[in-house]
Design a protein around this motif. Structure first.
Motif, PDB file in Angstrom:
ATOM      1  N   ALA A  36       0.821  -1.209   0.000  1.00  0.00           N
ATOM      2  CA  ALA A  36       0.000   0.000   0.000  1.00  0.00           C
ATOM      3  C   ALA A  36       0.861   1.266   0.000  1.00  0.00           C
ATOM      4  CB  ALA A  36      -0.925   0.003   1.219  1.00  0.00           C
ATOM      5  N   LYS A  37       2.135   1.122   0.278  1.00  0.00           N
ATOM      6  CA  LYS A  37       3.039   2.279   0.296  1.00  0.00           C
ATOM      7  C   LYS A  37       3.395   2.687  -1.121  1.00  0.00           C
ATOM      8  CE  LYS A  37       5.213   0.778   4.629  1.00  0.00           C
ATOM      9  NZ  LYS A  37       6.493   0.351   5.262  1.00  0.00           N
ATOM     10  N   THR A  38       3.873   3.916  -1.269  1.00  0.00           N
ATOM     11  CA  THR A  38       4.359   4.347  -2.572  1.00  0.00           C
ATOM     12  C   THR A  38       5.565   3.502  -2.961  1.00  0.00           C
ATOM     13  OG1 THR A  38       5.739   6.035  -1.521  1.00  0.00           O
ATOM     14  CG2 THR A  38       3.548   6.718  -2.269  1.00  0.00           C
ATOM     15  N   GLU A  39       5.831   3.418  -4.249  1.00  0.00           N
ATOM     16  CA  GLU A  39       6.786   2.457  -4.780  1.00  0.00           C
ATOM     17  C   GLU A  39       8.151   2.503  -4.097  1.00  0.00           C
ATOM     18  OE1 GLU A  39       7.484   1.057  -9.236  1.00  0.00           O
ATOM     19  OE2 GLU A  39       8.448   3.005  -8.845  1.00  0.00           O
ATOM     20  N   LEU A  40       8.699   3.684  -3.946  1.00  0.00           N
ATOM     21  CA  LEU A  40      10.053   3.794  -3.413  1.00  0.00           C
ATOM     22  C   LEU A  40      10.103   3.749  -1.890  1.00  0.00           C
ATOM     23  CD1 LEU A  40      11.752   6.363  -5.816  1.00  0.00           C
ATOM     24  CD2 LEU A  40      11.935   3.882  -5.771  1.00  0.00           C
ATOM     25  N   ARG A  41       8.967   3.536  -1.277  1.00  0.00           N
ATOM     26  CA  ARG A  41       8.967   3.359   0.181  1.00  0.00           C
ATOM     27  C   ARG A  41       8.710   1.905   0.584  1.00  0.00           C
ATOM     28  NH1 ARG A  41       9.067   7.782   3.346  1.00  0.00           N
ATOM     29  NH2 ARG A  41       8.742   9.815   2.374  1.00  0.00           N
ATOM     30  N   GLN A  42       8.548   1.063  -0.400  1.00  0.00           N
ATOM     31  CA  GLN A  42       8.283  -0.350  -0.111  1.00  0.00           C
ATOM     32  C   GLN A  42       9.577  -1.025   0.352  1.00  0.00           C
ATOM     33  OE1 GLN A  42       6.600  -1.721  -3.778  1.00  0.00           O
ATOM     34  NE2 GLN A  42       4.600  -0.788  -3.380  1.00  0.00           N
ATOM     35  N   ASP A 102      14.898  -6.355  -6.712  1.00  0.00           N
ATOM     36  CA  ASP A 102      15.980  -6.183  -7.677  1.00  0.00           C
ATOM     37  C   ASP A 102      15.562  -5.283  -8.826  1.00  0.00           C
ATOM     38  OD1 ASP A 102      17.451  -7.832  -6.067  1.00  0.00           O
ATOM     39  OD2 ASP A 102      17.206  -9.639  -7.330  1.00  0.00           O
ATOM     40  N   GLU A 103      14.306  -5.382  -9.206  1.00  0.00           N
ATOM     41  CA  GLU A 103      13.793  -4.532 -10.283  1.00  0.00           C
ATOM     42  C   GLU A 103      13.717  -3.075  -9.856  1.00  0.00           C
ATOM     43  OE1 GLU A 103       9.700  -4.114 -12.965  1.00  0.00           O
ATOM     44  OE2 GLU A 103      10.170  -6.000 -11.942  1.00  0.00           O
ATOM     45  N   LEU A 104      13.422  -2.865  -8.591  1.00  0.00           N
ATOM     46  CA  LEU A 104      13.281  -1.508  -8.070  1.00  0.00           C
ATOM     47  C   LEU A 104      14.636  -0.873  -7.750  1.00  0.00           C
ATOM     48  CD1 LEU A 104      11.218   0.622  -7.103  1.00  0.00           C
ATOM     49  CD2 LEU A 104      11.266  -0.496  -4.857  1.00  0.00           C
ATOM     50  N   TYR A 105      15.647  -1.694  -7.568  1.00  0.00           N
ATOM     51  CA  TYR A 105      16.929  -1.203  -7.074  1.00  0.00           C
ATOM     52  C   TYR A 105      17.553  -0.112  -7.970  1.00  0.00           C
ATOM     53  CZ  TYR A 105      21.641  -1.320  -5.114  1.00  0.00           C
ATOM     54  OH  TYR A 105      22.818  -0.976  -4.532  1.00  0.00           O
ATOM     55  N   PRO A 106      17.603  -0.300  -9.313  1.00  0.00           N
ATOM     56  CA  PRO A 106      18.200   0.763 -10.149  1.00  0.00           C
ATOM     57  C   PRO A 106      17.490   2.096 -10.001  1.00  0.00           C
ATOM     58  CG  PRO A 106      17.974  -1.269 -11.392  1.00  0.00           C
ATOM     59  CD  PRO A 106      17.218  -1.469 -10.120  1.00  0.00           C
ATOM     60  N   LYS A 107      16.161   2.057  -9.924  1.00  0.00           N
ATOM     61  CA  LYS A 107      15.398   3.296  -9.760  1.00  0.00           C
ATOM     62  C   LYS A 107      15.731   3.946  -8.420  1.00  0.00           C
ATOM     63  CE  LYS A 107      11.185   3.369 -11.196  1.00  0.00           C
ATOM     64  NZ  LYS A 107       9.700   3.214 -11.330  1.00  0.00           N
ATOM     65  N   ALA A 108      15.873   3.133  -7.385  1.00  0.00           N
ATOM     66  CA  ALA A 108      16.213   3.677  -6.067  1.00  0.00           C
ATOM     67  C   ALA A 108      17.596   4.316  -6.095  1.00  0.00           C
ATOM     68  CB  ALA A 108      16.157   2.565  -5.024  1.00  0.00           C
ATOM     69  N   ARG A 109      18.543   3.687  -6.782  1.00  0.00           N
ATOM     70  CA  ARG A 109      19.890   4.265  -6.882  1.00  0.00           C
ATOM     71  C   ARG A 109      19.864   5.589  -7.621  1.00  0.00           C
ATOM     72  NH1 ARG A 109      24.525   1.618  -5.886  1.00  0.00           N
ATOM     73  NH2 ARG A 109      25.541   2.833  -7.553  1.00  0.00           N
ATOM     74  N   GLU A 110      19.037   5.657  -8.633  1.00  0.00           N
ATOM     75  CA  GLU A 110      18.914   6.907  -9.411  1.00  0.00           C
ATOM     76  C   GLU A 110      18.367   8.024  -8.537  1.00  0.00           C
ATOM     77  OE1 GLU A 110      16.387   8.531 -13.263  1.00  0.00           O
ATOM     78  OE2 GLU A 110      16.750   6.379 -13.016  1.00  0.00           O
ATOM     79  N   VAL A 111      17.347   7.689  -7.736  1.00  0.00           N
ATOM     80  CA  VAL A 111      16.773   8.689  -6.829  1.00  0.00           C
ATOM     81  C   VAL A 111      17.792   9.093  -5.766  1.00  0.00           C
ATOM     82  CG1 VAL A 111      14.986   9.080  -5.082  1.00  0.00           C
ATOM     83  CG2 VAL A 111      14.411   7.934  -7.223  1.00  0.00           C
TER      84      VAL A 111
END
Length: 399
Positions: free
Chosen positions: A333-339, A380-389
């Motif tokens: 239920a959290k926003t994507e980068l807070r999961q 793992d799929e979210l990790y690159p986006k998190a690094r970019e942020v």
């Protein structure tokens, strides 16, 4: 990505065989109102002190406790066990069969025989109905009110914050404003135990010690554990009559002597398996969860204790699955980068390890393995986006 993960996680729904069945009551709760009020007090005690997160110790307490409980032949209400995060060494029982041990007590060097003596003492208070007899003698309040007084003293005003004071201050701290919490002689650290046990007579304490030793011996433990327990507590607790505990409990020297005399007349019996008893207790708690479905917190507490009562089998797997689904849904239920998939995976891993240890043939193992794989892929799929942020100076995601 959210759609992928949701589809992955919904495979839990395919396991219809793990849905918790509706069990038939295994025990008759003859004093339903007393049980409910005691359950309410137990819920407030857990909320106030905080539940102690030591699953292995809770399993040990339950294993020993239920071996003793089945020897008591007490059938009016199911016994349940709780660990609370309270620093003072203490243990107490509510009239409805809820047995509490504190962090301070568990931090003492207690072997199984000593723990059996302690749990037997608290089980004895319930089985011998000391709480009920105490109120009949006092005639100040009815039995039902006695069980909920803990809630009154813990927080008459639901908006009041927890404000602990020195638990060893014999004068305590009082706040007399309307709706405020009132701290008595035991102060914050021993409110519930002081309230529920302060009127126990020395006679009742002696009876509980005696019953505890008898239960310990009947369940295969050394009844000398009671004397060893008193010696250990004597070395770790101040014995002044100014402190709330000592106003009602005999000094340890007296109890050690009495325990030594009693053990001469007790013979350690072969330990009997407790699995069937624990399964019946689980079924009873599940049935009660349906009976006391309002407020929701009481049903949840009963279902939680049902898992403690018997952590194996179909019902236990279903309860674990429900817990994990709730945690999963909250995370998604959290926003994507807070999961925080790392914490979710760790939670799944802890349940998976327990299931593998207790029931290695359980179908839940395969399900949890697949779920963990799904969370790992999503992380793992979210990790690159998190690094970019993160490179942009903003950190939102836990791994």
């Amino acid at each position: 990505m959210r759609c992928k993960l949701t589809a992955s996680v919904t495979l839990l729904g395919l396991l219809s065989t793990l849905v918790v069945p509706a069990p038939a009551p295994a025990q008759t709760v003859e004093k339903k109102e007393l049980f409910k009020k005691s359950l309410e007090a137990a819920a407030q005690a857990v909320e106030y002190y905080g539940e102690l997160d030591r699953p292995e110790e809770l399993r040990r307490v339950a294993e020993i406790g239920y071996r003793l409980a089945q020897e008591s032949l007490f059938q009016e209400m199911p016994f349940t066990f709780y660990l609370v995060d309270m620093p003072e060494p203490n243990a107490f029982a509510l009239p409805g069969g809820q047995i509490f041990l504190t962090r301070g007590m568990l931090d003492l060097p207690l072997d199984d025989d000593m723990l059996a003596g302690l749990l037997g003492h608290e089980l004895g208070h319930v089985a011998l109905e000391h709480g009920i007899k105490m109120k009949r003698r006092a005639t100040l309040l009815n039995v039902v009110s006695q069980a909920v007084l803990a809630g009154v003293i813990i927080g008459a005003d639901s908006g009041s914050g927890r404000q602990p004071t020195n638990p060893y201050d014999p004068t305590g701290g009082e706040r007399s404003n309307s709706g405020d919490i009132i701290y008595g002689t035991a102060a914050a650290g021993a409110v519930v135990s002081e309230l529920l046990l302060r009127n126990y007579s020395r006679e009742f304490e002696d009876e509980a010690d005696e019953e505890g030793q008898r239960l310990a011996a009947a369940a295969g433990f050394d009844p000398n554990g009671t004397g060893k327990l008193m010696d250990t507590m004597r070395a770790h607790m101040p014995q002044s009559r100014d402190y709330g505990y000592w106003r009602t409990h005999p000094f340890f020297e007296e109890r050690v002597k009495a325990a030594a005399v009693r053990q001469e007349f007790l013979k350690i019996q072969p330990a009997e398996p407790s699995a069937a008893y624990r399964e019946r207790t689980q079924a009873s708690l599940m049935a009660l969860a349906g009976l006391f479905d309002k407020p929701k917190e009481l049903a949840e507490l009963l279902r939680d204790r049902a898992l403690v009562a018997w952590p194996q089998g179909e019902v236990a797997d279903g309860l674990r699955l429900e817990r994990l689904r709730e945690s999963r849904d909250l995370e998604l239920a959290k926003t994507e980068l807070r999961q925080d998939f790392g914490s979710l995976i760790a939670l799944y891993d802890s349940h998976l390890a327990e299931v593998r240890e207790l029931t290695p043939e359980s179908p839940l193992i395969g399900i949890l393995d697949k779920e963990i794989a799904g969370f790992t892929a999503a992380r793992d799929e979210l990790y690159p986006k998190a690094r970019e942020v993160l490179a942009g100076g903003i950190y939102e995601t836990g791994f």
